[in-house]
Design a protein around this motif. Structure first.
Motif, mmCIF file in Angstrom:
data_model
loop_
_atom_site.group_PDB
_atom_site.id
_atom_site.type_symbol
_atom_site.label_atom_id
_atom_site.label_comp_id
_atom_site.label_asym_id
_atom_site.label_seq_id
_atom_site.Cartn_x
_atom_site.Cartn_y
_atom_site.Cartn_z
ATOM 1 N N SER A 58 -4.351 -23.947 33.545
ATOM 2 C CA SER A 58 -4.748 -24.608 32.293
ATOM 3 C C SER A 58 -6.126 -25.255 32.458
ATOM 4 O O SER A 58 -6.417 -25.839 33.493
ATOM 5 C CB SER A 58 -3.719 -25.704 31.983
ATOM 6 O OG SER A 58 -4.246 -26.595 31.026
ATOM 7 N N GLY A 102 -13.686 -23.730 27.635
ATOM 8 C CA GLY A 102 -13.664 -22.275 27.504
ATOM 9 C C GLY A 102 -14.184 -21.542 28.733
ATOM 10 O O GLY A 102 -14.590 -22.163 29.715
ATOM 11 N N PRO A 103 -14.226 -20.204 28.687
ATOM 12 C CA PRO A 103 -14.592 -19.392 29.849
ATOM 13 C C PRO A 103 -16.041 -19.561 30.309
ATOM 14 O O PRO A 103 -16.328 -19.373 31.489
ATOM 15 C CB PRO A 103 -14.354 -17.951 29.383
ATOM 16 C CG PRO A 103 -14.246 -18.019 27.904
ATOM 17 C CD PRO A 103 -13.805 -19.387 27.542
ATOM 18 N N SER A 152 -17.784 -22.345 30.148
ATOM 19 C CA SER A 152 -18.061 -23.746 30.478
ATOM 20 C C SER A 152 -18.128 -23.920 31.987
ATOM 21 O O SER A 152 -17.790 -23.008 32.754
ATOM 22 C CB SER A 152 -16.932 -24.628 29.938
ATOM 23 O OG SER A 152 -15.747 -24.350 30.665
ATOM 24 N N GLN A 183 -16.103 -25.569 33.651
ATOM 25 C CA GLN A 183 -14.727 -25.422 34.161
ATOM 26 C C GLN A 183 -14.335 -23.951 34.237
ATOM 27 O O GLN A 183 -13.740 -23.490 35.220
ATOM 28 C CB GLN A 183 -13.746 -26.151 33.238
ATOM 29 C CG GLN A 183 -13.983 -27.644 33.145
ATOM 30 C CD GLN A 183 -13.149 -28.292 32.074
ATOM 31 O OE1 GLN A 183 -12.355 -27.632 31.381
ATOM 32 N NE2 GLN A 183 -13.304 -29.596 31.898
ATOM 33 N N GLY A 184 -14.670 -23.201 33.174
ATOM 34 C CA GLY A 184 -14.307 -21.781 33.131
ATOM 35 C C GLY A 184 -14.928 -21.013 34.286
ATOM 36 O O GLY A 184 -14.265 -20.187 34.939
ATOM 37 N N PRO A 189 -6.034 -17.576 33.180
ATOM 38 C CA PRO A 189 -6.547 -18.841 32.628
ATOM 39 C C PRO A 189 -6.040 -19.085 31.209
ATOM 40 O O PRO A 189 -5.885 -18.138 30.430
ATOM 41 C CB PRO A 189 -8.071 -18.628 32.600
ATOM 42 C CG PRO A 189 -8.343 -17.264 33.097
ATOM 43 C CD PRO A 189 -7.053 -16.518 33.195
ATOM 44 N N HIS A 190 -5.758 -20.340 30.888
ATOM 45 C CA HIS A 190 -5.358 -20.737 29.520
ATOM 46 C C HIS A 190 -6.378 -21.770 29.062
ATOM 47 O O HIS A 190 -6.350 -22.925 29.500
ATOM 48 C CB HIS A 190 -3.942 -21.313 29.527
ATOM 49 C CG HIS A 190 -2.915 -20.325 29.973
ATOM 50 N ND1 HIS A 190 -2.252 -19.497 29.104
ATOM 51 C CD2 HIS A 190 -2.487 -20.002 31.213
ATOM 52 C CE1 HIS A 190 -1.426 -18.705 29.789
ATOM 53 N NE2 HIS A 190 -1.548 -18.989 31.069
ATOM 54 N N TYR A 191 -7.311 -21.330 28.218
ATOM 55 C CA TYR A 191 -8.455 -22.148 27.818
ATOM 56 C C TYR A 191 -8.082 -23.168 26.748
ATOM 57 O O TYR A 191 -7.058 -23.031 26.068
ATOM 58 C CB TYR A 191 -9.578 -21.237 27.290
ATOM 59 C CG TYR A 191 -10.066 -20.254 28.332
ATOM 60 C CD1 TYR A 191 -10.739 -20.692 29.476
ATOM 61 C CD2 TYR A 191 -9.836 -18.882 28.199
ATOM 62 C CE1 TYR A 191 -11.173 -19.793 30.438
ATOM 63 C CE2 TYR A 191 -10.274 -17.974 29.154
ATOM 64 C CZ TYR A 191 -10.937 -18.437 30.267
ATOM 65 O OH TYR A 191 -11.356 -17.561 31.232
ATOM 66 N N ASP A 192 -8.994 -24.134 26.573
ATOM 67 C CA ASP A 192 -8.900 -25.128 25.495
ATOM 68 C C ASP A 192 -7.536 -25.828 25.462
ATOM 69 O O ASP A 192 -6.976 -26.071 24.397
ATOM 70 C CB ASP A 192 -9.198 -24.458 24.132
ATOM 71 C CG ASP A 192 -10.581 -23.820 24.130
ATOM 72 O OD1 ASP A 192 -11.515 -24.470 24.628
ATOM 73 O OD2 ASP A 192 -10.713 -22.660 23.663
ATOM 74 N N ASP A 214 -20.190 -26.878 24.872
ATOM 75 C CA ASP A 214 -19.095 -25.895 24.890
ATOM 76 C C ASP A 214 -18.184 -26.024 23.670
ATOM 77 O O ASP A 214 -17.703 -25.030 23.139
ATOM 78 C CB ASP A 214 -18.270 -26.049 26.180
ATOM 79 C CG ASP A 214 -17.247 -24.927 26.348
ATOM 80 O OD1 ASP A 214 -17.675 -23.786 26.613
ATOM 81 O OD2 ASP A 214 -16.041 -25.171 26.177
#
Ligand code: MLT
Length: 326
Positions: free
Chosen positions: A31, A35-36, A38, A40-41, A63-66, A217
């Motif tokens: 989690s 988004g991808p 960013s 983090q992504g 991955p589970h974005y946002d 983002d």
């Protein structure tokens, strides 16, 4: 019977050893709040790439974005209970579980990225990770980051704390952050990340604070006019795994998971800094008015909050962080 029994034992043994070599196959759900593309992504995708390579395709990620699996506090709790595999979270909501994590909510502790990395990569980072294991049942795989946070709002440029008077400001779910923004003169309300865009859009909140890469983002420039470079907090975004899930892997796979995370870490940090530099110009191009506030005035206004909360966070830890150098 003997020869065939021996044959059967051999076949069974061969089967068992092949299965052991093949190892566990697992797709790990991860989690993340953004988004991808960013900061983090980029980190999570690099982790997944290294994990797949090192395990020869046995271990992969989805991955589970946002925050599609839940808001950050729920995700951290879920990892602790073992209902969520893995995830990135800002440390903001984690201070509700472990007092020492409120260190990262205290304003003006870290001066720059090098200062924060040196501290997190020292034995202090290991101690904080151990507290997360002991008190949250969560394994920190790598101290990834969100970056330095800055205030944005839809009301006016902020030159000094007095300009925040009467502004409705969203904080993370952190008592230190509420006290900080009250001390600065704003009306502070804690709110989960998943609700922030709508609250700003509908005018329920005037203001929020996040790193430039995050602001870009999630398109905050659509609902915020002023970007004020308060740089008040360095915000880690640790990549974590449910401790129960981590412990369920063989020692070999645990080493692979940790190595994949450590290989992804410098890539993530570099990308985060690169996005931060790139998006300052782009946010201006999107119409945000950028202001450099009077930072000494901000630091003076929040000093009572630092003094008060240092007791709870641990005075030695706060001093170590403020004065840390390699
Ligand atoms: C927040 O403001 O809640 C966080 O910075 C969101 C995030 O971790 O990206």
């Amino acid at each position: 019977y003997l020869p065939s029994l021996r044959l059967m034992v051999c076949i069974t043994a061969l089967g068992t050893s092949l299965a052991a070599n093949a190892g566990t196959e697992k797709t790990i759900d991860v989690s993340l709040p953004l988004g991808p593309d960013s900061q983090q992504g980029i980190g999570v995708l690099k982790f997944g790439e290294e994990l797949e390579r090192l395990s020869e395709g046995r271990l992969t990620i989805e991955p589970h974005y946002d925050n599609a699996l839940g808001a950050e506090r729920e995700v951290v709790e879920g990892m602790g209970f073992g209902t969520i595999d893995a995830g990135i979270s800002s440390t903001g909501p984690m201070g509700g579980f472990v007092d020492e994590f409120m260190l990262f909510d205290l304003p003006y502790v870290f001066n720059d990225h090098a200062h924060a990395y040196a501290f997190l990569d020292s034995e202090y980072g290991e101690q904080l990770a151990q507290l997360a294991e002991d008190q949250m049942n969560v394994k920190i795989l790598a101290w990834m980051e969100n970056g330095f946070r800055h205030e944005t709002n839809s009301v006016r440029p902020i030159h000094e704390p007095a300009d925040l008077k009467g502004i409705n400001h969203r904080t993370q779910e952190s008592r230190v952050q509420v006290d900080t923004w009250e001390a600065l003169g704003a009306n502070a309300t804690p709110m989960a990340w998943t609700e922030v865009y709508t609250a700003l859009q509908q005018g329920v909140m005037d203001s929020q604070e996040n790193p430039l890469a995050t602001i870009y983002d999630v398109n905050f420039f659509e609902v915020q006019n002023y970007l004020n470079l308060t740089k008040h907090v360095y915000s880690p975004a640790p990549l974590m795994m449910s401790l129960d899930l981590f412990n369920s892997f063989s020692e070999e796979d645990q080493a692979i998971i940790l190595e994949a995370a450590q290989l992804a870490l410098p890539v993530q940090r570099e990308a985060s800094q690169e996005l931060e530099n790139r998006y300052l110009t782009q946010l201006e191009e999107k119409g945000m008015t950028v202001t450099e506030p009077d930072l000494p005035a901000f630091k003076a206004a929040v000093q009572p909050v630092i003094d008060e909360w240092s007791e709870t966070v641990g005075k030695d830890l706060v001093d170590a962080a403020v004065n840390f150098n390699d």
